[in-house]
Scaffold this active site. Structure first.
Site, PDB file in Angstrom:
ATOM      1  N   HIS A 130       0.841  -1.203   0.000  1.00  9.04           N
ATOM      2  CA  HIS A 130       0.000   0.000   0.000  1.00  9.04           C
ATOM      3  C   HIS A 130       0.874   1.251   0.000  1.00  9.04           C
ATOM      4  O   HIS A 130       0.640   2.191  -0.776  1.00  9.04           O
ATOM      5  CB  HIS A 130      -0.914  -0.019   1.230  1.00  9.04           C
ATOM      6  CG  HIS A 130      -1.639   1.261   1.484  1.00  9.04           C
ATOM      7  ND1 HIS A 130      -2.973   1.445   1.151  1.00  9.04           N
ATOM      8  CD2 HIS A 130      -1.234   2.431   2.050  1.00  9.04           C
ATOM      9  CE1 HIS A 130      -3.340   2.668   1.499  1.00  9.04           C
ATOM     10  NE2 HIS A 130      -2.296   3.286   2.046  1.00  9.04           N
ATOM     11  N   GLU A 131       1.875   1.281   0.859  1.00  7.03           N
ATOM     12  CA  GLU A 131       2.737   2.468   0.950  1.00  7.03           C
ATOM     13  C   GLU A 131       3.549   2.673  -0.331  1.00  7.03           C
ATOM     14  O   GLU A 131       3.735   3.813  -0.776  1.00  7.03           O
ATOM     15  CB  GLU A 131       3.669   2.346   2.163  1.00  7.03           C
ATOM     16  CG  GLU A 131       2.961   2.285   3.505  1.00  7.03           C
ATOM     17  CD  GLU A 131       1.995   3.428   3.725  1.00  7.03           C
ATOM     18  OE1 GLU A 131       2.178   4.506   3.128  1.00  7.03           O
ATOM     19  OE2 GLU A 131       1.029   3.251   4.493  1.00  7.03           O
ATOM     20  N   HIS A 134       1.539   4.443  -2.884  1.00  8.18           N
ATOM     21  CA  HIS A 134       1.580   5.903  -2.708  1.00  8.18           C
ATOM     22  C   HIS A 134       2.836   6.480  -3.369  1.00  8.18           C
ATOM     23  O   HIS A 134       2.792   7.528  -4.018  1.00  8.18           O
ATOM     24  CB  HIS A 134       1.586   6.262  -1.218  1.00  8.18           C
ATOM     25  CG  HIS A 134       0.239   6.243  -0.578  1.00  8.18           C
ATOM     26  ND1 HIS A 134      -0.855   6.893  -1.113  1.00  8.18           N
ATOM     27  CD2 HIS A 134      -0.196   5.679   0.587  1.00  8.18           C
ATOM     28  CE1 HIS A 134      -1.895   6.719  -0.316  1.00  8.18           C
ATOM     29  NE2 HIS A 134      -1.533   5.984   0.708  1.00  8.18           N
ATOM     30  N   GLU A 203      -6.274   7.192  -0.851  1.00  6.54           N
ATOM     31  CA  GLU A 203      -6.203   5.985  -0.019  1.00  6.54           C
ATOM     32  C   GLU A 203      -6.884   4.810  -0.707  1.00  6.54           C
ATOM     33  O   GLU A 203      -6.369   3.689  -0.707  1.00  6.54           O
ATOM     34  CB  GLU A 203      -6.845   6.241   1.350  1.00  6.54           C
ATOM     35  CG  GLU A 203      -6.008   7.088   2.286  1.00  6.54           C
ATOM     36  CD  GLU A 203      -4.651   6.483   2.580  1.00  6.54           C
ATOM     37  OE1 GLU A 203      -4.567   5.265   2.855  1.00  6.54           O
ATOM     38  OE2 GLU A 203      -3.656   7.229   2.513  1.00  6.54           O
TER      39      GLU A 203
END
Length: 309
Positions: A130-131, A134, A203
Site C-alpha cells: 500500500h505504501e 503511494h 487511499e
C-alpha cells in the site's frame, strides 16, 4: 478519472487560497497569497520528507537492523519496478505506517514497532505494498501540497481576521467586514473538506494498487482490520503531538471519534476492507502472487496478533 479529480481538487485549494487573500487584502492580498503559496509549496517539495521523519522520531534501518522489514520492502519495490526506498522504524506501540518523499527516487517508508509486533508477515507485506503504491503514484507529494495549502488557508484567514482585512488609500475597508468574517470561518472549513476528499481518494487507489503489487488483496484487508482495532485502543503519541502528519498514515493515528470522524482524511475502514475483499479471487496482481517466504525473505513467517485479536 482519479487523477483528474485530484487535479481539480488541488486547483480548488489553490483557488480558495487566492480568494481568501483577495477578500482580506484586495489586489495586494492576492499577490501576497500567490507568493506565499508558491514559497510554501517549494519548501514542502524539497523538505517535507525530512520534516515528517524528524517529527515522527523515525530511525533509518538497513538489512542488518531490520532484515524482515527491509527484505519485504526490497521484494515489493522490485516487483513494482520502483527504486529501493529508505526504510524507517518509529518506536510507537500503535500499529501503523506511512510513506513520504517527493518522488520514487527520494522516497521513504516508515513502520511503527507496533505494526511489526502485531501483524503477520503477510499483513506487513500488504501494508508495505500500500505504501509503495503511494510512492508510485507520487501521492506523498500530492497530499503534502494539499496539507500545506490547507494549513496556509487557515493561517491566512486567521491573520486576516486579526488584522481586519485590507484598506484602500482613504482608510476604508476593501471588503465588507461580514464577508471577511465569513471568509475567516468558512475558508479553512472548505479547505479541510477538499484536503479530506483528496486524501480519501488517494487511499482507495493505494489500497487497490497495493493489492495488485502483492497479488493478495486479503493480506491488506486483514492488516487494515487489525490496524483499525489497534489505532482505536493504542494512542500514537508522536502523531498526537504532530496532527499535521496524520493524513500520511495508512490508518488514522489520532484518537478522535464522533463528529471529528466526519472530517477524517481517511475513508471508512469498513469500506476499504469491503473493497479489498471484493477483489479477492478475481485474479488481481501484477504477476503471480508474492510469497511471504520468497527468495528475499530473511526471517521465518509469523502470525503475530495484538491484544484486540
Amino acid at each position: 478519472m482519479n487523477y483528474f479529480r485530484t487535479a481539480l481538487l488541488l486547483a480548488a485549494l489553490t483557488g480558495f487560497f487566492l480568494v481568501v487573500g483577495y477578500l482580506l487584502g484586495g489586489q495586494s492580498g492576492l499577490v501576497i497569497a500567490l507568493v506565499v503559496a508558491l514559497g510554501m509549496n517549494l519548501f514542502a517539495y524539497w523538505n517535507s520528507d525530512k520534516m515528517v521523519l524528524r517529527m515522527s522520531n523515525a530511525q533509518e534501518v538497513g538489512p542488518n537492523e531490520a532484515p524482515e522489514l527491509y527484505g519485504i520492502v526490497q521484494g515489493l519495490a522490485q516487483r513494482a519496478g520502483l527504486p529501493m526506498p529508505r526504510v524507517y522504524i518509529i518506536n510507537e506501540e500503535q500499529p501503523n505506517a506511512f510513506a513520504t518523499g517527493r518522488d520514487p527516487e527520494h522516497a521513504a517508508v516508515a513502520a511503527t514497532t507496533g505494526l511489526l509486533r502485531y501483524l503477520s508477515r503477510e499483513e506487513i507485506t500488504g501494508v508495505m505494498a500500500h505504501e509503495l503504491s503511494h510512492v508510485r503514484h507520487r501521492d506523498t507529494l500530492i497530499m503534502t501540497i494539499a496539507a500545506t495549502l490547507s494549513g496556509a488557508i487557515g493561517m491566512l484567514a486567521s491573520f486576516g481576521g486579526l488584522m481586519g482585512g485590507g484598506r484602500d488609500s482613504e482608510g476604508r475597508p476593501l471588503v465588507n467586514p461580514i464577508v471577511a468574517i465569513a471568509a475567516m470561518i468558512l475558508a479553512p472549513l472548505a479547505a479541510t473538506l477538499v484536503q479530506m476528499a483528496i486524501s480519501r481518494s488517494r487511499e482507495y487507489e493505494a489500497d487497490r494498487m497495493g493489492a495488485e503489487i502483492s497479488g493478495q488483496p486479503q493480506w491488506l484487508a486483514s492488516a487494515l482490520a487489525k490496524l483499525h482495532a489497534g489505532t482505536q485502543q493504542i494512542p500514537n503519541q508522536v502523531a498526537e503531538a504532530n496532527p499535521a502528519t496524520a493524513h500520511l498514515y495508512i490508518a488514522n493515528p489520532l484518537s478522535s471519534g464522533g463528529l471529528a470522524s466526519l472530517f477524517s482524511t481517511h475513508p471508512p475502514m469498513e469500506e476499504r476492507i469491503a473493497r479489498l475483499e471484493a477483489m479477492t479471487g478475481h485474479g488481481y496482481g501484477m504477476a503471480p502472487a508474492m510469497s511471504p517466504n520468497g527468495p528475499w525473505a530473511s526471517a521465518p513467517q509469523s502470525s503475530r496478533r495484538g491484544p484486540w485479536g
